[in-house]
Design a protein around this motif. Structure first.
Motif, PDB file in Angstrom:
ATOM      1  N   GLN A  10      34.924  44.078  17.149  1.00 13.21           N
ATOM      2  CA  GLN A  10      36.073  44.517  16.932  1.00 13.21           C
ATOM      3  C   GLN A  10      36.818  44.131  18.416  1.00 13.21           C
ATOM      4  O   GLN A  10      37.759  43.446  18.392  1.00 13.21           O
ATOM      5  N   LEU A  11      36.101  44.743  19.572  1.00 17.28           N
ATOM      6  CA  LEU A  11      36.800  44.554  20.152  1.00 17.28           C
ATOM      7  C   LEU A  11      37.503  43.252  20.880  1.00 17.28           C
ATOM      8  O   LEU A  11      38.263  43.132  22.115  1.00 17.28           O
ATOM      9  N   LEU A  12      35.610  42.048  21.439  1.00 17.34           N
ATOM     10  CA  LEU A  12      35.837  40.826  21.437  1.00 17.34           C
ATOM     11  C   LEU A  12      36.986  40.175  20.296  1.00 17.34           C
ATOM     12  O   LEU A  12      37.555  39.325  20.872  1.00 17.34           O
ATOM     13  N   ALA A  13      37.098  40.374  19.547  1.00 18.89           N
ATOM     14  CA  ALA A  13      38.383  40.109  18.359  1.00 18.89           C
ATOM     15  C   ALA A  13      39.707  40.149  18.613  1.00 18.89           C
ATOM     16  O   ALA A  13      40.414  39.400  19.344  1.00 18.89           O
ATOM     17  N   SER A  14      39.745  41.560  19.972  1.00 23.16           N
ATOM     18  CA  SER A  14      41.226  41.797  19.789  1.00 23.16           C
ATOM     19  C   SER A  14      41.349  41.640  21.072  1.00 23.16           C
ATOM     20  O   SER A  14      42.687  40.730  21.842  1.00 23.16           O
ATOM     21  N   GLU A  15      40.258  41.445  22.211  1.00 22.74           N
ATOM     22  CA  GLU A  15      40.396  40.834  23.207  1.00 22.74           C
ATOM     23  C   GLU A  15      40.839  38.710  23.349  1.00 22.74           C
ATOM     24  O   GLU A  15      41.362  37.804  23.610  1.00 22.74           O
ATOM     25  N   LEU A  16      40.311  38.250  21.995  1.00 21.84           N
ATOM     26  CA  LEU A  16      40.431  36.568  22.003  1.00 21.84           C
ATOM     27  C   LEU A  16      41.741  36.870  21.774  1.00 21.84           C
ATOM     28  O   LEU A  16      42.841  36.166  21.743  1.00 21.84           O
ATOM     29  N   PHE A  17      42.116  37.297  20.204  1.00 22.89           N
ATOM     30  CA  PHE A  17      42.883  36.955  19.491  1.00 22.89           C
ATOM     31  C   PHE A  17      44.571  38.558  19.730  1.00 22.89           C
ATOM     32  O   PHE A  17      45.470  37.763  19.486  1.00 22.89           O
ATOM     33  N   GLN A  46      49.262  43.659  21.601  1.00 27.77           N
ATOM     34  CA  GLN A  46      48.863  43.329  22.943  1.00 27.77           C
ATOM     35  C   GLN A  46      48.706  42.042  22.944  1.00 27.77           C
ATOM     36  O   GLN A  46      47.120  42.054  22.183  1.00 27.77           O
ATOM     37  N   PRO A  47      48.819  40.695  23.078  1.00 23.21           N
ATOM     38  CA  PRO A  47      48.386  39.540  23.299  1.00 23.21           C
ATOM     39  C   PRO A  47      47.228  39.056  23.398  1.00 23.21           C
ATOM     40  O   PRO A  47      46.402  39.994  24.739  1.00 23.21           O
ATOM     41  N   GLY A  48      46.312  38.785  23.050  1.00 19.93           N
ATOM     42  CA  GLY A  48      45.029  37.876  23.153  1.00 19.93           C
ATOM     43  C   GLY A  48      44.554  37.043  24.654  1.00 19.93           C
ATOM     44  O   GLY A  48      45.707  36.355  25.202  1.00 19.93           O
ATOM     45  N   ARG A  49      43.691  36.591  24.576  1.00 21.06           N
ATOM     46  CA  ARG A  49      43.003  35.880  26.045  1.00 21.06           C
ATOM     47  C   ARG A  49      43.527  34.192  25.250  1.00 21.06           C
ATOM     48  O   ARG A  49      43.856  33.296  26.105  1.00 21.06           O
ATOM     49  N   VAL A  50      43.558  33.921  24.201  1.00  9.74           N
ATOM     50  CA  VAL A  50      43.876  32.362  23.194  1.00  9.74           C
ATOM     51  C   VAL A  50      45.245  32.404  24.208  1.00  9.74           C
ATOM     52  O   VAL A  50      45.556  31.198  24.677  1.00  9.74           O
ATOM     53  N   GLU A  51      46.010  33.487  23.857  1.00 10.01           N
ATOM     54  CA  GLU A  51      47.778  33.439  24.444  1.00 10.01           C
ATOM     55  C   GLU A  51      47.501  33.432  25.471  1.00 10.01           C
ATOM     56  O   GLU A  51      48.875  32.021  26.535  1.00 10.01           O
ATOM     57  N   GLN A  52      46.981  33.263  26.413  1.00  8.42           N
ATOM     58  CA  GLN A  52      47.328  34.072  27.682  1.00  8.42           C
ATOM     59  C   GLN A  52      46.308  32.421  28.325  1.00  8.42           C
ATOM     60  O   GLN A  52      47.137  31.736  29.939  1.00  8.42           O
ATOM     61  N   ALA A  53      45.829  32.203  27.520  1.00  9.44           N
ATOM     62  CA  ALA A  53      45.072  30.787  27.922  1.00  9.44           C
ATOM     63  C   ALA A  53      46.354  28.884  27.788  1.00  9.44           C
ATOM     64  O   ALA A  53      45.606  28.307  27.822  1.00  9.44           O
ATOM     65  N   GLU A  54      47.222  29.334  26.696  1.00 14.40           N
ATOM     66  CA  GLU A  54      48.384  28.920  26.133  1.00 14.40           C
ATOM     67  C   GLU A  54      48.540  26.963  27.712  1.00 14.40           C
ATOM     68  O   GLU A  54      48.863  27.829  28.524  1.00 14.40           O
ATOM     69  N   ARG A  69      49.942  32.268  14.645  1.00 14.52           N
ATOM     70  CA  ARG A  69      50.259  32.238  15.544  1.00 14.52           C
ATOM     71  C   ARG A  69      48.944  30.509  15.772  1.00 14.52           C
ATOM     72  O   ARG A  69      48.129  30.462  15.730  1.00 14.52           O
ATOM     73  N   LYS A  70      50.424  29.560  16.722  1.00 10.11           N
ATOM     74  CA  LYS A  70      49.561  28.861  17.626  1.00 10.11           C
ATOM     75  C   LYS A  70      49.033  28.844  18.703  1.00 10.11           C
ATOM     76  O   LYS A  70      50.674  29.365  19.591  1.00 10.11           O
ATOM     77  N   ALA A  71      48.638  27.795  19.393  1.00 10.33           N
ATOM     78  CA  ALA A  71      48.128  28.055  20.871  1.00 10.33           C
ATOM     79  C   ALA A  71      47.261  26.770  21.210  1.00 10.33           C
ATOM     80  O   ALA A  71      46.458  26.168  20.356  1.00 10.33           O
ATOM     81  N   ASP A  72      48.010  25.918  22.248  1.00 12.41           N
ATOM     82  CA  ASP A  72      47.325  24.562  22.446  1.00 12.41           C
ATOM     83  C   ASP A  72      45.925  24.906  23.430  1.00 12.41           C
ATOM     84  O   ASP A  72      46.431  25.198  24.729  1.00 12.41           O
ATOM     85  N   VAL A  73      45.559  25.037  23.220  1.00 12.31           N
ATOM     86  CA  VAL A  73      44.246  25.237  24.324  1.00 12.31           C
ATOM     87  C   VAL A  73      42.823  24.886  24.010  1.00 12.31           C
ATOM     88  O   VAL A  73      42.623  24.262  22.921  1.00 12.31           O
ATOM     89  N   ARG A  74      42.108  24.346  25.428  1.00 13.16           N
ATOM     90  CA  ARG A  74      41.156  23.432  25.282  1.00 13.16           C
ATOM     91  C   ARG A  74      39.641  24.923  25.284  1.00 13.16           C
ATOM     92  O   ARG A  74      40.246  25.223  26.047  1.00 13.16           O
ATOM     93  N   VAL A  75      38.902  24.610  24.560  1.00 14.61           N
ATOM     94  CA  VAL A  75      38.264  25.127  25.080  1.00 14.61           C
ATOM     95  C   VAL A  75      36.830  24.990  25.332  1.00 14.61           C
ATOM     96  O   VAL A  75      36.155  23.405  25.176  1.00 14.61           O
TER      97      VAL A  75
END
Length: 450
Positions: A204-211, A225-233, A271-277
């Motif tokens: 659960q915390l990893l899902a929150s951390e990501l998204f 709280q925004p996740g790391r995906v949004e922070q990495a936009e 939501r959408k995000a432009d992120v390279r994984v």
């Protein structure tokens, strides 16, 4: 500030020039994309105001051309046809800001202030990155190993695309260092590099951390709280040890990789995000797929470009240079007057040990040696016993060692464990002045009392 104004309307260019010069800026003008590129070539430029519509051309299309010529340029898109989609697209293509017409002098001043602040922060970041290179000696790509050269070469080629990259290798081989290097070589280098360490959090915390999550999504979620995906936009998201991710979360990640869409926990809005994984693992993912622990379709999505990092055992050419770099770093950190040397026996020992923990284990071993060994030459006995024992370098009573070697090791170990020099002298049965002379001799690399 040095500012370029790109607009096909003369009145707009004149108005902006007057306003900007009133704020102390040096201003150049251009009415077309070609004129803008020519003006940019005339000298360094800090900021560009670019109109969305330039006759039959588009300011959005000009954006990447400007940034290709001047990567540190801050671009502000100006338009009388402001829409949310246009703003998002402008930011995606590299715009720093977005300004709808008509605008006021106060709005222009605000844009200038934000640009100055951003450039100041960028300068600080460059300085911090330089300090990091000095403070973290393993964060280097210097190598003489052919296999490591091949891995770095593949990463540099991968950096020219937005394809997902999977870094494979044992723990401690430097997957995180290589992921950051990939980001710094890519077109996304001006955007964030965000790391998520998958094994450290519950599902659960990893899902929150990501998204991210919204208030009330779970116990303790007291605010949105925004996740790391949004922070990495616009930048790179590094997923370390991806094999530890739960099957349910693997499905969410797969959807994001396929559609670039996600929802925060507890929220229905997509939501959408432009992120390279970029992902990393020390596990055999094909085996995990066969045993049902990892999704095969997710593996295919992550493994577009695979880079295998060699273990330290596979790059022996780099071992001693790395060890010396660590010695110099920790000697400086400990404010030792001189940088200790590695004795021939120590070099032989380091080369003989298999280093299951790779570069990370070598770093920790050298750090420990610099703490416990005051002499100017690092002998095998300065290192953890598992390393010395594996190479047959431990001095043991009754072993094939001289009395001088046994005395030296015993003296150094007593000095290390005793709280003071006087206490060590009492344990050894000698006076403190004699022990002081021995220590000075050891620190200079000599043997015996002299």
């Amino acid at each position: 500030m040095r500012v370029l104004v790109v607009d096909d309307e003369r009145n707009i260019r004149h108005t902006l020039r007057v306003c900007l010069e009133g704020f102390g800026c040096e201003v150049r003008e251009a009415a077309t994309p070609e004129a803008a590129l020519a003006a940019l070539a005339q000298g360094p430029t800090d900021l560009a105001f670019v109109d969305l519509r330039l006759g039959t051309s588009s300011g959005l299309d000009l954006l990447p051309r400007l940034l290709a010529e001047s990567p540190n340029l801050d671009v502000v898109l100006i338009t009388a046809y402001a829409t949310f989609d246009t703003a998002v697209e402008a930011v995606r293509r590299g715009a720093r800001d977005y300004l709808p017409k008509p605008f006021t002098p106060a709005q222009i001043r605000h844009v200038l202030d934000r640009s100055r602040e951003h450039r100041a922060l960028s300068s600080q970041l460059e300085s911090l990155e330089g300090q990091l290179a000095q403070a973290v000696p393993e964060a280097t790509l210097e190598t003489t190993s052919p296999v490591m050269h091949a891995a770095i070469g593949l990463v540099s080629r991968a950096a020219t695309s937005d394809a997902a990259v999977l870094l494979r290798g044992e723990s401690g081989t430097g997957k995180g260092v290589l992921a950051r290097a990939l980001h710094s070589m890519s077109a996304r280098r001006r955007r964030p590099f965000v790391t998520v360490n998958c094994p450290t959090l519950s599902e659960q915390l990893l899902a929150s951390e990501l998204f991210g999550h919204v208030r009330g999504a779970f116990t303790g979620a007291v605010k949105d709280q925004p996740g790391r995906v949004e922070q990495a936009e616009g930048g790179t998201l590094f997923l370390d040890e991806i094999a530890e991710m739960s099957p349910a979360l693997q499905a969410q990640l797969l959807r994001f990789l396929q559609e670039k869409q996600f929802e925060r926990l507890g929220e229905g809005r997509t939501r959408k995000a432009d992120v390279r994984v970029v992902a990393a693992t020390n596990r055999d993912l094909e085996k995990d797929v066969a045993e049902g622990r990892f999704r095969e379709d997710l593996l295919y999505r992550l493994n577009v470009i695979e880079v295998k990092l060699p273990s330290l055992r596979e790059r022996p050419e780099d071992l001693l240079p790395l060890a010396r770099r660590f010695v110099a770093f920790f000697a400086k950190a400990a404010q030792r007057p001189t940088t200790p040397e590695l004795s021939p026996a120590t070099e032989k020992m380091l080369l003989a040990y298999p280093w299951p923990g790779n570069v990370r284990e070598l770093r920790n071993a050298v750090e420990r040696a610099l703490i416990v060994w005051p002499a100017g030459v690092l002998e095998p006995q300065a290192f953890p016993e598992r390393i010395a024992a594996a190479a047959g370098s431990v001095v043991t009573l009754g072993g094939p060692h001289t009395l001088e070697e046994v005395e030296r090791e015993h003296t150094l170990r007593v000095m290390t464990s005793a709280p003071t020099l006087d206490e060590a002298a009492k344990v050894l049965g000698i006076d403190a002045s004699t022990l002081w002379r021995k220590r000075k001799k050891y620190e200079s690399g000599g043997k015996g009392e002299g």
